[in-house]
Design a protein around this motif. Structure first.
Motif, PDB file in Angstrom:
ATOM      1  N   VAL A  88       0.848  -1.190   0.000  1.00 54.48           N
ATOM      2  CA  VAL A  88       0.000   0.000   0.000  1.00 54.48           C
ATOM      3  C   VAL A  88       0.885   1.242   0.000  1.00 54.48           C
ATOM      4  O   VAL A  88       1.752   1.408   0.865  1.00 54.48           O
ATOM      5  CB  VAL A  88      -0.943   0.036   1.219  1.00 54.48           C
ATOM      6  CG1 VAL A  88      -1.800   1.310   1.196  1.00 54.48           C
ATOM      7  CG2 VAL A  88      -1.829  -1.203   1.251  1.00 54.48           C
ATOM      8  N   ILE A  89       0.670   2.117  -0.979  1.00 58.35           N
ATOM      9  CA  ILE A  89       1.340   3.412  -1.045  1.00 58.35           C
ATOM     10  C   ILE A  89       0.301   4.480  -0.749  1.00 58.35           C
ATOM     11  O   ILE A  89      -0.777   4.495  -1.364  1.00 58.35           O
ATOM     12  CB  ILE A  89       1.957   3.663  -2.438  1.00 58.35           C
ATOM     13  CG1 ILE A  89       2.938   2.545  -2.785  1.00 58.35           C
ATOM     14  CG2 ILE A  89       2.640   5.028  -2.482  1.00 58.35           C
ATOM     15  CD1 ILE A  89       4.112   2.427  -1.859  1.00 58.35           C
ATOM     16  N   ARG A  90       0.592   5.350   0.182  1.00 55.96           N
ATOM     17  CA  ARG A  90      -0.363   6.374   0.599  1.00 55.96           C
ATOM     18  C   ARG A  90       0.119   7.760   0.178  1.00 55.96           C
ATOM     19  O   ARG A  90       1.280   8.099   0.404  1.00 55.96           O
ATOM     20  CB  ARG A  90      -0.575   6.330   2.117  1.00 55.96           C
ATOM     21  CG  ARG A  90      -1.229   5.042   2.603  1.00 55.96           C
ATOM     22  CD  ARG A  90      -1.334   4.996   4.116  1.00 55.96           C
ATOM     23  NE  ARG A  90      -2.117   3.862   4.560  1.00 55.96           N
ATOM     24  CZ  ARG A  90      -1.631   2.632   4.742  1.00 55.96           C
ATOM     25  NH1 ARG A  90      -0.333   2.400   4.515  1.00 55.96           N
ATOM     26  NH2 ARG A  90      -2.408   1.648   5.145  1.00 55.96           N
ATOM     27  N   ARG A  91      -0.794   8.529  -0.388  1.00 55.26           N
ATOM     28  CA  ARG A  91      -0.498   9.917  -0.731  1.00 55.26           C
ATOM     29  C   ARG A  91      -1.635  10.784  -0.197  1.00 55.26           C
ATOM     30  O   ARG A  91      -2.799  10.587  -0.546  1.00 55.26           O
ATOM     31  CB  ARG A  91      -0.333  10.094  -2.241  1.00 55.26           C
ATOM     32  CG  ARG A  91       0.051  11.527  -2.627  1.00 55.26           C
ATOM     33  CD  ARG A  91       0.576  11.618  -4.039  1.00 55.26           C
ATOM     34  NE  ARG A  91       1.874  10.984  -4.191  1.00 55.26           N
ATOM     35  CZ  ARG A  91       3.028  11.577  -3.911  1.00 55.26           C
ATOM     36  NH1 ARG A  91       3.040  12.822  -3.447  1.00 55.26           N
ATOM     37  NH2 ARG A  91       4.170  10.946  -4.099  1.00 55.26           N
ATOM     38  N   ASP A  92      -1.266  11.738   0.629  1.00 52.77           N
ATOM     39  CA  ASP A  92      -2.250  12.599   1.295  1.00 52.77           C
ATOM     40  C   ASP A  92      -2.385  13.917   0.535  1.00 52.77           C
ATOM     41  O   ASP A  92      -1.639  14.868   0.770  1.00 52.77           O
ATOM     42  CB  ASP A  92      -1.815  12.852   2.738  1.00 52.77           C
ATOM     43  CG  ASP A  92      -2.942  13.421   3.590  1.00 52.77           C
ATOM     44  OD1 ASP A  92      -3.817  14.101   3.020  1.00 52.77           O
ATOM     45  OD2 ASP A  92      -2.946  13.179   4.803  1.00 52.77           O
ATOM     46  N   LEU A  93      -3.328  13.947  -0.395  1.00 59.15           N
ATOM     47  CA  LEU A  93      -3.543  15.151  -1.198  1.00 59.15           C
ATOM     48  C   LEU A  93      -4.180  16.271  -0.385  1.00 59.15           C
ATOM     49  O   LEU A  93      -3.980  17.451  -0.677  1.00 59.15           O
ATOM     50  CB  LEU A  93      -4.436  14.826  -2.397  1.00 59.15           C
ATOM     51  CG  LEU A  93      -3.983  13.678  -3.299  1.00 59.15           C
ATOM     52  CD1 LEU A  93      -5.024  13.426  -4.385  1.00 59.15           C
ATOM     53  CD2 LEU A  93      -2.622  13.966  -3.910  1.00 59.15           C
ATOM     54  N   GLY A  94      -4.948  15.901   0.635  1.00 58.31           N
ATOM     55  CA  GLY A  94      -5.631  16.907   1.441  1.00 58.31           C
ATOM     56  C   GLY A  94      -4.694  17.714   2.305  1.00 58.31           C
ATOM     57  O   GLY A  94      -4.918  18.912   2.534  1.00 58.31           O
ATOM     58  N   HIS A  95      -3.626  17.085   2.789  1.00 58.40           N
ATOM     59  CA  HIS A  95      -2.681  17.769   3.674  1.00 58.40           C
ATOM     60  C   HIS A  95      -1.395  18.160   2.975  1.00 58.40           C
ATOM     61  O   HIS A  95      -0.659  19.024   3.462  1.00 58.40           O
ATOM     62  CB  HIS A  95      -2.374  16.882   4.881  1.00 58.40           C
ATOM     63  CG  HIS A  95      -3.571  16.619   5.730  1.00 58.40           C
ATOM     64  ND1 HIS A  95      -3.713  15.485   6.500  1.00 58.40           N
ATOM     65  CD2 HIS A  95      -4.708  17.335   5.923  1.00 58.40           C
ATOM     66  CE1 HIS A  95      -4.870  15.517   7.140  1.00 58.40           C
ATOM     67  NE2 HIS A  95      -5.494  16.621   6.788  1.00 58.40           N
ATOM     68  N   GLU A  96      -1.101  17.517   1.846  1.00 62.04           N
ATOM     69  CA  GLU A  96       0.071  17.868   1.049  1.00 62.04           C
ATOM     70  C   GLU A  96      -0.371  18.031  -0.408  1.00 62.04           C
ATOM     71  O   GLU A  96      -0.090  17.185  -1.261  1.00 62.04           O
ATOM     72  CB  GLU A  96       1.141  16.784   1.170  1.00 62.04           C
ATOM     73  CG  GLU A  96       1.649  16.601   2.602  1.00 62.04           C
ATOM     74  CD  GLU A  96       2.642  15.459   2.727  1.00 62.04           C
ATOM     75  OE1 GLU A  96       3.039  14.887   1.686  1.00 62.04           O
ATOM     76  OE2 GLU A  96       3.027  15.140   3.858  1.00 62.04           O
ATOM     77  N   PRO A  97      -1.095  19.115  -0.688  1.00 61.24           N
ATOM     78  CA  PRO A  97      -1.691  19.277  -2.027  1.00 61.24           C
ATOM     79  C   PRO A  97      -0.635  19.453  -3.116  1.00 61.24           C
ATOM     80  O   PRO A  97       0.381  20.123  -2.904  1.00 61.24           O
ATOM     81  CB  PRO A  97      -2.544  20.541  -1.879  1.00 61.24           C
ATOM     82  CG  PRO A  97      -1.959  21.271  -0.717  1.00 61.24           C
ATOM     83  CD  PRO A  97      -1.423  20.235   0.209  1.00 61.24           C
TER      84      PRO A  97
END
Length: 217
Positions: free
Chosen positions: A38-47
């Motif tokens: 699983v690779i996670r990317r947080d667009l909400g906190h790191e746009p």
């Protein structure tokens, strides 16, 4: 072993229903396939950054003619595209803002829909656009303030999240897309809880479907 790309577009943290449901989806998925990565990317906190004139000039310059500053302008986009290509499954958590996707997710889409990378363009061809992404499946969990935005619902005509994402993802070759809706955030109480429960049941069905398919295969 498959790779799953988790994308959270909500700026909320613990109060985000889409984050909660995406986390449950990933947990169920991983339980059935513990070998998957699983690779996670947080667009909400790191746009992601918005597209600039330098980015556009670089993207539409043939790779062999790009200058070092042009390559630098595309470095982040290249990272996102490489990450997308490495994934077999996408799971997106998407709150509906003013009937569309959050700006953070739109910025991400703008970074990955790239001529020469995720689609090709031949102006002389009968069908000038060709998707360059294939073999991927996407699951999109949408959170809304009201309810009834899904297909056939009373507010479906105001839903610009699903048509946009189906178009953008389909344009680059991701046509297998499932949507899960949870609504009534603005109303709260039992209406919200019932909606969350329906979404959780749908998540269970979808992750169970994958596990059943693996067993059958």
């Amino acid at each position: 072993m498959a790779q799953l790309l988790q994308l959270d577009a909500s700026p909320r943290r613990s109060r985000s229903h889409t984050r909660t449901l995406v986390a449950e989806f990933v947990a169920r998925w991983s339980e059935g396939r513990p070998g998957d990565r699983v690779i996670r990317r947080d667009l909400g906190h790191e746009p992601p950054p918005h597209i600039t004139e330098d980015w556009i000039a670089a993207a539409f310059t043939p790779p062999s003619r790009r200058t070092p500053p042009m390559r630098a302008a595309l470095a982040y986009s290249d990272q996102l595209v490489d990450e997308l290509f490495a994934a077999d499954v996408l799971v997106l958590g998407v709150p509906m803002y003013n009937f569309g996707v959050p700006a953070m997710l739109k910025a991400y889409i703008d970074q990955i829909v790239r001529v020469g990378r995720t689609f090709s363009f031949d102006p002389a061809a009968a069908a000038p656009y060709t998707p360059l992404t294939s073999g991927k499946r996407a699951f999109v969990i949408v959170g809304t303030g009201d309810a009834g935005y899904e297909t056939g619902g009373p507010l479906a005509s105001m839903n610009h999240v699903e048509p946009y994402l189906r178009t953008a993802l389909g344009f680059i070759g991701i046509d297998d897309v499932e949507f899960v809706y949870t609504g009534n955030d603005e109303f709260g109480g039992e209406r919200l809880q019932r909606s969350l429960e329906r979404a959780r049941n749908r998540v269970a069905d979808l992750t169970g479907e994958r596990q059943a398919a693996e067993v059958a295969g």
